[in-house]
Each structure stands twice: as C-alpha cells, then as structure tokens.
Scaffold this active site. Sequence first.
Site, PDB file in Angstrom:
ATOM      1  N   CYS A  25      35.159  16.603 -20.689  1.00  0.00           N
ATOM      2  CA  CYS A  25      36.574  16.963 -20.800  1.00  0.00           C
ATOM      3  C   CYS A  25      36.754  17.931 -21.969  1.00  0.00           C
ATOM      4  O   CYS A  25      35.850  18.101 -22.808  1.00  0.00           O
ATOM      5  CB  CYS A  25      37.439  15.713 -20.967  1.00  0.00           C
ATOM      6  SG  CYS A  25      37.383  15.024 -22.624  1.00  0.00           S
ATOM      7  N   GLU A  81      30.752  10.871 -24.193  1.00  0.00           N
ATOM      8  CA  GLU A  81      30.199  11.902 -25.081  1.00  0.00           C
ATOM      9  C   GLU A  81      30.575  11.615 -26.525  1.00  0.00           C
ATOM     10  O   GLU A  81      29.765  11.734 -27.450  1.00  0.00           O
ATOM     11  CB  GLU A  81      30.747  13.297 -24.717  1.00  0.00           C
ATOM     12  CG  GLU A  81      30.352  13.796 -23.349  1.00  0.00           C
ATOM     13  CD  GLU A  81      31.331  13.400 -22.260  1.00  0.00           C
ATOM     14  OE1 GLU A  81      31.862  12.268 -22.312  1.00  0.00           O
ATOM     15  OE2 GLU A  81      31.551  14.212 -21.357  1.00  0.00           O
ATOM     16  N   ASN A  83      31.503   5.476 -21.556  1.00  0.00           N
ATOM     17  CA  ASN A  83      32.953   5.459 -21.730  1.00  0.00           C
ATOM     18  C   ASN A  83      33.438   4.026 -21.894  1.00  0.00           C
ATOM     19  O   ASN A  83      32.887   3.087 -21.306  1.00  0.00           O
ATOM     20  CB  ASN A  83      33.682   6.188 -20.592  1.00  0.00           C
ATOM     21  CG  ASN A  83      33.288   5.778 -19.201  1.00  0.00           C
ATOM     22  OD1 ASN A  83      32.169   5.301 -18.973  1.00  0.00           O
ATOM     23  ND2 ASN A  83      34.168   5.940 -18.249  1.00  0.00           N
ATOM     24  N   GLU A 101      37.002   1.973 -21.822  1.00  0.00           N
ATOM     25  CA  GLU A 101      38.429   2.057 -21.511  1.00  0.00           C
ATOM     26  C   GLU A 101      39.194   0.896 -22.121  1.00  0.00           C
ATOM     27  O   GLU A 101      38.599  -0.045 -22.669  1.00  0.00           O
ATOM     28  CB  GLU A 101      38.604   2.121 -19.981  1.00  0.00           C
ATOM     29  CG  GLU A 101      37.935   3.358 -19.416  1.00  0.00           C
ATOM     30  CD  GLU A 101      38.090   3.521 -17.913  1.00  0.00           C
ATOM     31  OE1 GLU A 101      38.512   2.554 -17.234  1.00  0.00           O
ATOM     32  OE2 GLU A 101      37.789   4.628 -17.432  1.00  0.00           O
ATOM     33  N   CYS A 131      35.731   8.648 -24.311  1.00  0.00           N
ATOM     34  CA  CYS A 131      34.714   9.207 -23.409  1.00  0.00           C
ATOM     35  C   CYS A 131      33.307   8.908 -23.934  1.00  0.00           C
ATOM     36  O   CYS A 131      33.081   8.786 -25.149  1.00  0.00           O
ATOM     37  CB  CYS A 131      34.863  10.712 -23.311  1.00  0.00           C
ATOM     38  SG  CYS A 131      36.358  11.263 -22.508  1.00  0.00           S
TER      39      CYS A 131
HETATM   40  N1  THU Z   1      35.195  10.412 -19.068  1.00  0.00           N
HETATM   41  C1  THU Z   1      34.120  10.511 -19.906  1.00  0.00           C
HETATM   42  O1  THU Z   1      33.584   9.502 -20.384  1.00  0.00           O
HETATM   43  N2  THU Z   1      33.657  11.748 -20.188  1.00  0.00           N
HETATM   44  C2  THU Z   1      34.183  12.897 -19.712  1.00  0.00           C
HETATM   45  O2  THU Z   1      33.772  13.956 -20.112  1.00  0.00           O
HETATM   46  C3  THU Z   1      35.227  12.857 -18.689  1.00  0.00           C
HETATM   47  C4  THU Z   1      35.873  11.542 -18.493  1.00  0.00           C
HETATM   48  C5  THU Z   1      35.693   9.079 -18.757  1.00  0.00           C
HETATM   49  C6  THU Z   1      37.041   8.776 -19.344  1.00  0.00           C
HETATM   50  C7  THU Z   1      37.511   7.685 -18.415  1.00  0.00           C
HETATM   51  O3  THU Z   1      36.997   6.459 -18.874  1.00  0.00           O
HETATM   52  C8  THU Z   1      36.865   8.022 -17.082  1.00  0.00           C
HETATM   53  O4  THU Z   1      35.813   8.925 -17.375  1.00  0.00           O
HETATM   54  C9  THU Z   1      37.787   8.633 -16.060  1.00  0.00           C
HETATM   55  O5  THU Z   1      38.482   9.686 -16.608  1.00  0.00           O
END
Ligand code: THU
Length: 163
Positions: free
Chosen positions: A87, A59, A46, A48, A57
């Site tokens: 998600c 994935e 991920n 940010e 994310c």
């Molecule tokens: N996140 C992912 O990378 N994959 C997911 O399927 C769920 C959430 C990340 C997004 C964000 O950077 C952190 O997790 C918290 O939500």
Amino acid sequence: MNPSKLVSRLIAAAVSAQKNAYCPYSRYPVGAAVLTESGRIFAGCNVENASYGLSLCAERVAIFSAIARKQLGLKAVCVVANSARPCGACRQVMFEFSTRDTELYLVDLNPRTRRQKVRRTYVHKMLPEAFDPLSSGLLPAHPQNLIKARSSISAKRPKARRK
Ligand code: THU
C-alpha cells in the site's frame, strides 16, 4: 552467502510469516520479510483489529521489528499475498530506510495451488517523487548513517564519573 540462496531465504521467511497473519476481518493474509545491511532477516504479518483503522500491514511489522533491533538499512524487501502490492503508506515507510539499490520481491502466492509468481523490482521505483527525508532537508543523512554516527559519538564520549 550465495545471493540467490539469500533471496530464497527471504521469500521463505515471508511465506512462513503469512501463515501467522491475524486477519479475521479482511481474510486477506499478507507476509513480509526484510533483509538488512547486516544480512539479517526480519519477518512480519498483517495484524488487524476490531477497530479497523488500528490494523497494521505486514511490511510495516517486518520493517519496524528490524528497526527495533537497530537494523536501519534495507537491502531487500519481500511481500507475499494473493496479489502482492504494498500500500502507499508502506511504500513511504520502506523508502525511509532504502537506497536506490534496495530490491523489492513481490510474490503472488495462489492460496489454493500454492503456486508462486515472483516479480523483482526496486523500492524506489514503487514510489516516484517520494517524500524524501534527505531532499526535504529534514534529515542530513540516510537514517542508517545517522545511527552509526550517533553510536560512534557515544562510544567516544568518556563515561560519566559516579559521584
Ligand atoms: N495489507 C498488508 O498487510 N500489506 C499491504 O501492502 C496491503 C494490505 C493488509 C492490510 C489488511 O490487513 C489486509 O491486507 C487487507 O487490506
């Protein structure tokens, strides 16, 4: 290659990618890896941003890097996090490039003990009644087959003569 060896390699790639997560806001690192039809593995973490909505994310980072190499068919997807649950947006993106056989490995990795709990399921089970590019009529074939068809058309087309 031995399938269980491939799955171990897929999980190891996702665990390793999780270490590169850029998540100073959530402090929730996620790693992902995909195994494509051609047997290649692409990983992602991920990423940010100070403008939170721009975050991506793990994935989708992994899937999009496979697509960027023209690897459109997913055989398996792996997600690693403290509590690995893709998600909704990522489930829809996975669905686009998956078949009913595409496996999904959810790896809960305890950040303190490094103990792993692996659950195996299928992408299609994670998104019942998905918005389907085929049944919606938006695509005539699976994205992977469309790309194959397109590249065979361009291979057959005679090269334009230079003026
Ligand atoms: N996140 C992912 O990378 N994959 C997911 O399927 C769920 C959430 C990340 C997004 C964000 O950077 C952190 O997790 C918290 O939500």
